[in-house]
Design an enzyme around this catalytic site. Structure first.
Site, short mmCIF file in Angstrom:
data_model
loop_
_atom_site.label_atom_id
_atom_site.label_comp_id
_atom_site.label_asym_id
_atom_site.label_seq_id
_atom_site.Cartn_x
_atom_site.Cartn_y
_atom_site.Cartn_z
N GLY A 5 -1.51 -4.26 -31.13
CA GLY A 5 -1.25 -5.54 -32.22
C GLY A 5 -0.39 -6.37 -31.52
CG LEU A 6 0.69 -6.41 -28.19
CD1 LEU A 6 1.34 -5.81 -26.86
CD2 LEU A 6 1.91 -6.69 -28.31
CB SER A 7 -2.83 -11.38 -30.72
OG SER A 7 -3.03 -12.29 -32.05
CD GLU A 27 -9.66 -12.00 -36.02
OE1 GLU A 27 -9.68 -12.99 -34.57
OE2 GLU A 27 -9.88 -11.11 -36.07
CG ASP A 63 -2.85 -12.66 -34.58
OD1 ASP A 63 -1.20 -13.32 -34.66
OD2 ASP A 63 -3.19 -12.38 -34.91
CE1 TYR A 103 -3.08 -8.88 -41.55
CE2 TYR A 103 -5.47 -9.72 -41.81
CZ TYR A 103 -3.92 -9.48 -41.77
OH TYR A 103 -3.95 -10.86 -41.69
C1 GLA Z 1 -2.26 -9.48 -38.20
C2 GLA Z 1 -2.91 -10.67 -38.12
C3 GLA Z 1 -1.96 -12.11 -38.60
C4 GLA Z 1 -0.76 -11.81 -39.43
C5 GLA Z 1 -0.08 -10.30 -39.02
C6 GLA Z 1 0.64 -9.38 -40.24
O1 GLA Z 1 -1.47 -9.76 -36.17
O2 GLA Z 1 -3.75 -11.17 -37.31
O3 GLA Z 1 -2.92 -13.31 -38.76
O4 GLA Z 1 -1.49 -11.67 -40.94
O5 GLA Z 1 -1.47 -9.55 -38.28
O6 GLA Z 1 1.64 -10.30 -39.57
#
Ligand code: GLA
Length: 392
Positions: free
Chosen positions: A124-126, A160, A172, A222
């Site tokens: 969850g750190l992109s 994406e 992100d 999600y």
């Molecule tokens: C993921 C998505 C973001 C955002 C977060 C939740 O990281 O890529 O765009 O929606 O979840 O805040």
């Protein structure tokens, strides 16, 4: 790492790289699950991220290689730019090339690109937006496109959404493209206006604690969150409310009256209160009130857990333990369903804090959480490799 990457590039592609890029990962401090309904977010870019090296080819082919995924080998694309399941991670950079091509950016000569990333995947750190932007800035610089940065960010998100197929919001890609070191970025995701806000941390550090429960945007709910939020938004639109940011926690009776489905109600309640907390939190930081900000982080977690329902027990335990051990605030960060929490803790005693977190988590879940001290970073950048340094 750079030298190792250059050596690997030569080994894999036979020639020396010409350009290098870096794109950070991100941690969201507050403003969660608000970016697909035009709300507010407040993320920060990390000093971990994705590095890419590139070299122009004499033909039109693109070849991608990741030092993190050597088993996939070189992924080569010539004419067929379609998404391919088996290309796995390479669909992210492929998506960015494809989106730029479909928007009229000409790339007559192809590229060889080598990647290395140090963001834990699925935490969850992109890591995905990071590889997208590392590719985006590399293409921009190497072909001299001079794409306006917010536009490049939007193309990466498009990659994406439409190529990889995850309907993520803009948060992100935006922070990764636009960040300034030592500043959080308050973004209005509706009109993309933003402010860079200094963090008055002084005697405090930001830590990320990884639950080691890997989340995947695909398997997780999600896309379901987005559907629910959109349904709730539509019901309120029919009542004349054009955007959820128009509402405040005081409008609760109105929301309760019109949204009868408890699941959707919880999602909308969270989004409304979270937008409010995000703006309030940033104001507190501007006044140097880091304690107040910490309290809002905790409220944000409670809301993600009870109302939005994307937390898991492991994240709740980490939040609870952090608070018991003297943190100012703690919350899950990112989409949820696993991944990490973010917490603000006093610098003094930080080692003791970490030991206690690890001990309790190991005892409860039989897993060792990883803890990262947050150092912030600027947004994605690309530069030419200096040959003299390179040949040393
Ligand atoms: C993921 C998505 C973001 C955002 C977060 C939740 O990281 O890529 O765009 O929606 O979840 O805040």
């Amino acid at each position: 790492m750079r030298e190792e990457m250059i050596t690997k590039f030569q080994e894999i592609f036979d020639e020396a790289p010409q350009y290098k890029s870096f794109a950070p990962g991100r941690v969201n401090l507050i403003g969660e699950h608000t970016d697909y309904t035009g709300g507010y977010v407040f993320p920060l870019a990390l000093d971990i991220g994705t590095y890419a090296l590139g070299r122009k080819r004499r033909d039109r082919k693109f070849r991608f290689y990741s030092m993190n995924e050597p088993e996939t080998g070189i992924i080569e694309v010539d004419k067929n730019w379609k998404y391919r399941e088996k290309d796995d991670w390479a669909n992210y950079p492929k998506g960015v090339v494809h989106i730029l091509k479909s928007n009229g950016y000409t790339m007559d000569e192809g590229l060889d690109i080598l990647f290395y990333g140090n963001i834990p995947r699925g935490a969850g750190l992109s890591s995905s937006a990071s590889i997208e932007l590392a590719t985006g800035v590399l293409l921009d610089e190497m072909y001299g496109f001079q794409i306006e940065r917010t536009k490049l960010v939007t193309y990466c998100r498009e990659a994406e959404n439409t190529y990889v197929g995850v309907n993520c919001g803009i948060m992100d890609q935006f922070i990764i493209g636009m960040a300034e070191k030592n500043r959080g970025l308050l973004l209005n995701t509706k009109d993309l206006t933003f402010q860079q806000v200094p963090l008055p941390l002084k005697d405090y550090s930001i830590l990320i604690i990884n639950s080691m429960i890997r989340r995947s945007l695909w398997d997780s709910g999600y896309n379901r969150c987005i559907e629910d939020a959109k349904r709730g938004e539509k019901i309120l639109k029919d009542q004349g409310i054009s955007t959820l940011t128009e509402l405040t926690p005081r409008d609760r009776p109105l929301v309760e009256k019109h949204i009868k489905d408890p699941g959707i109600y919880g999602r909308i309640k969270h989004i409304i209160t979270e937008n409010h907390r995000t703006l309030e939190g940033v104001n507190l930081l501007k006044n140097g009130d880091i304690q107040g900000f910490g309290e809002l982080m905790l409220q944000s977690h409670e809301s993600l857990k009870k109302d939005f329902q994307v937390s898991i027990p492991q994240l709740d335990t980490l939040v609870e333990d952090s608070m018991n051990l003297g943190a100012l605030g703690a919350r899950m960060t990112g989409a949820g369903f696993g991944g990490c929490i973010v917490t603000i803790v006093p610098k003094v005693g930080v080692e003791k804090f970490k030991r206690a977190i690890i001990k309790n988590y190991e005892k409860t879940y039989g897993l060792t959480p990883e803890i990262y001290l947050v150092n912030s970073s600027d947004g994605a950048k690309c530069e030419k490799i200096n040959r003299e340094v390179n040949s040393q």
